[in-house]
Design an enzyme around this catalytic site. Structure first.
Site, PDB file in Angstrom:
ATOM      1  N   CYS A   1       8.374   1.138   0.877  1.00 18.76           N
ATOM      2  CA  CYS A   1       8.144   1.543  -0.514  1.00 18.76           C
ATOM      3  C   CYS A   1       8.242   3.063  -0.684  1.00 18.76           C
ATOM      4  O   CYS A   1       8.657   3.545  -1.733  1.00 18.76           O
ATOM      5  CB  CYS A   1       6.754   1.105  -0.973  1.00 18.76           C
ATOM      6  SG  CYS A   1       6.510  -0.675  -1.098  1.00 18.76           S
ATOM      7  N   MET A   2       7.836   3.798   0.352  1.00 22.71           N
ATOM      8  CA  MET A   2       7.744   5.255   0.241  1.00 22.71           C
ATOM      9  C   MET A   2       9.042   5.971   0.603  1.00 22.71           C
ATOM     10  O   MET A   2       9.040   7.206   0.731  1.00 22.71           O
ATOM     11  CB  MET A   2       6.614   5.770   1.133  1.00 22.71           C
ATOM     12  CG  MET A   2       5.238   5.334   0.684  1.00 22.71           C
ATOM     13  SD  MET A   2       3.904   6.141   1.600  1.00 22.71           S
ATOM     14  CE  MET A   2       4.177   5.548   3.269  1.00 22.71           C
TER      15      MET A   2
END
Length: 409
Positions: free
Chosen positions: A397-398
Site C-alpha cells: 500500500c505504501m
C-alpha cells in the site's frame, strides 16, 4: 529501458519506487473526524516517520531508487502559471463554501514561495485557527460549523499505491472512493503532465480522475506481461474495470486479459491487495476468507467490444491456468487459523511488497504469517510498523513502483 514507467509484473526486480514520507497531515487527525478521513486511529507522527525511513532504507539497500511524491509534485510546478493553476484546481476541489474564505486561502497558499513547502501545506490541510478573522463575510462564510478545518488534511497520502497505478508503460489516474482522497490524484496529474521526468514520455493514461466511477490502486495488480488483475471491492466499481480494460486494449499496452476478482464489500477487505499479493512466480500470500465463493471474471478484447466470461474454478486453478504454471502455492495469512488470520490481516499480513521474485518486505508484527512465508521459501525484509499500520495499509500500500525489471521469458 527509456520509459520512465515500466511495470509488467508484481514481482520483477524493483528498480524505482515512489513513496510519501508521512507529514503534518497526520497531526491534523482528530478523534471526532477519523471516519471522515478514513482512519481508525491516530498515528504518532515522529515514530511513523522513523518506521517509514526504515522502509525506504530497506529499499535503497536493495538497489531501489526511492523518489518521493512530495518532491516530484514540487518539481512539476515549473512556472508561476503552473503554480497558480495547481492552487486553483486544488482549492476548487477542497469543498470550501465561502468565496471570501476561498480567496483568503488562495492568498495564503500563493504566499508560500518554496514549491515543496507549498505542496506539503496542501497535503497537511489548513486549520481555521491559522487564518485571520474575515472582516466582511457573505452568507456562506457566516454559516460556518464548528468543524476545525478550512481545508481537510490528506492523511492517507503515505499509501501511494491508491491515487494512481502503473501498468506496462501506462498509468491509471484514479477516481477515488472518498472526496477526501480524490484530491490526492491532483498530484499525479501534475507529475505526469509537467514533471521533466515524465512530460515528454507520452505516457498512456488508461483511466482518468474525471471519470464518474471509482477505482483505486490497491485493487490493481499486474500479474504478468499478459494479465492485469483488478478487485471489485469496497473501493472499486465493476463499471470502472470495464472502462480500464477497454482503455488497456485500445491503447495497446500489451496486456491480453483483465481478471476481475469479486471480493467482499467491507473495510477489512478494502482492496484486493489487502487479501491477496503475488510474492513469487507461483506463490501468493492470501487471506483464507477470500477462498470460499470467489468469482473471477475474465475480460478479453472481442471483435465487437469486450468479451466477459465468469471463471468458476478454484482460486489455485484459475491462477495456475492464467499464469501458465503447473500449480500455485497459496500462503495463508495467520497460517489458516481464523483468529490469527483475522488479527494479522487487519495488520496487513497479506499486504507484502515484492522487490524481486521470492523476496518481499513485510511488517514485523505479523509473526505467524511471516513464518509461513519463510517456510514457503520466501526471503523476508522485515520492517517495524506499529504506527504506520494504524492507517490500515502495509508495504505494498505504501509503495508505487515506477520501474520493474522484466521477468525472463
Amino acid at each position: 529501458m527509456t520509459q520512465p514507467i515500466h511495470v509488467f509484473s508484481e514481482i520483477g526486480r524493483l528498480k524505482t519506487v515512489m513513496l510519501h514520507r508521512p507529514g503534518k497531515e497526520l497531526e491534523n487527525l482528530v478523534p471526532d473526524y477519523l471516519e471522515r478521513l478514513l482512519f481508525d486511529d491516530i498515528p504518532f507522527l515522529e515514530q511513523a516517520q522513523k518506521e517509514h525511513d526504515n522502509f525506504a532504507n530497506i529499499l535503497r539497500e536493495n538497489d531501489v531508487e526511492v523518489v518521493y511524491l512530495e518532491d516530484l509534485a514540487a518539481e512539476a510546478l515549473t512556472s508561476n502559471e503552473l503554480r497558480e493553476q495547481f492552487v486553483d484546481e486544488y482549492l476548487n476541489e477542497a469543498s470550501i463554501k465561502g468565496s471570501k474564505r476561498k480567496a483568503q486561502l488562495r492568498e495564503l497558499l500563493l504566499s508560500i514561495k518554496d514549491n515543496k513547502e507549498l505542496i506539503e501545506k496542501t497535503m497537511a490541510g489548513v486549520q481555521k485557527a491559522e487564518l485571520p478573522e474575515l472582516k466582511s463575510k457573505n452568507l456562506s462564510d457566516m454559516v460556518e460549523s464548528d468543524y476545525p478545518f478550512a481545508i481537510d488534511p490528506m492523511p492517507n497520502l503515505y499509501f501511494t499505491r491508491d491515487p494512481f497505478a502503473t501498468m506496462g508503460n501506462g498509468v491509471s489516474l484514479n477516481h477515488m472512493y472518498s472526496v477526501t482522497r480524490n484530491r490526492e490524484t491532483i498530484y499525479g496529474k501534475y507529475i505526469f503532465s509537467y514533471h521533466p521526468r515524465f512530460k515528454d514520455a507520452d505516457i498512456p493514461m488508461v483511466y482518468d480522475r474525471t471519470e464518474s466511477t471509482r477505482i483505486e490502486g490497491g485493487d490493481e495488480l499486474v500479474l504478468s506481461k499478459d494479465i492485469v488483475a483488478v478487485g471489485i471491492s469496497q473501493r472499486t466499481d465493476a463499471a470502472s474495470i470495464e472502462k480500464l480494460a477497454k482503455n488497456i486494449f485500445d491503447k495497446k499496452l500489451g496486456f491480453k486479459k483483465v481478471l476481475a476478482f469479486g471480493i467482499a464489500n467491507n473495510r477489512k477487505f478494502m482492496h484486493l491487495d489487502t487479501v491477496f499479493t503475488m510474492v513469487d512466480y507461483d506463490k501468493f500470500s492470501i487471506h483464507p476468507e477470500i477462498e470460499g465463493g470467489l468469482t473471477v471474471y475474465s475480460i478479453t478484447e472481442g471483435e465487437n467490444g469486450l468479451d466477459i466470461v465468469a471463471e468458476t474454478d478454484t482460486l489455485e486453478h484459475i491462477l495456475a491456468k492464467n499464469l501458465g504454471v503447473e500449480q500455485v502455492t497459496l500462503i495463508r495469512c495467520g497460517g489458516g487459523n481464523l483468529t490469527a488470520a483475522a488479527r494479522e490481516q487487519w495488520n496487513d499480513g497479506s499486504n507484502t511488497l515484492t522487490i524481486a521474485p521470492g523476496e518481499v518486505v513485510v511488517y514485523d508484527r505479523n509473526t505467524i504469517t511471516n513464518k509461513k512465508l519463510e517456510e514457503a521459501g520466501v526471503k523476508l525484509h522485515v520492517m517495524p510498523g506499529s504506527e504506520l499500520v494504524r492507517g490500515r495499509g502495509g508495504p505494498r500500500c505504501m509503495s508505487m513502483p515506477l520501474v520493474r525489471e522484466d521477468l525472463p521469458k
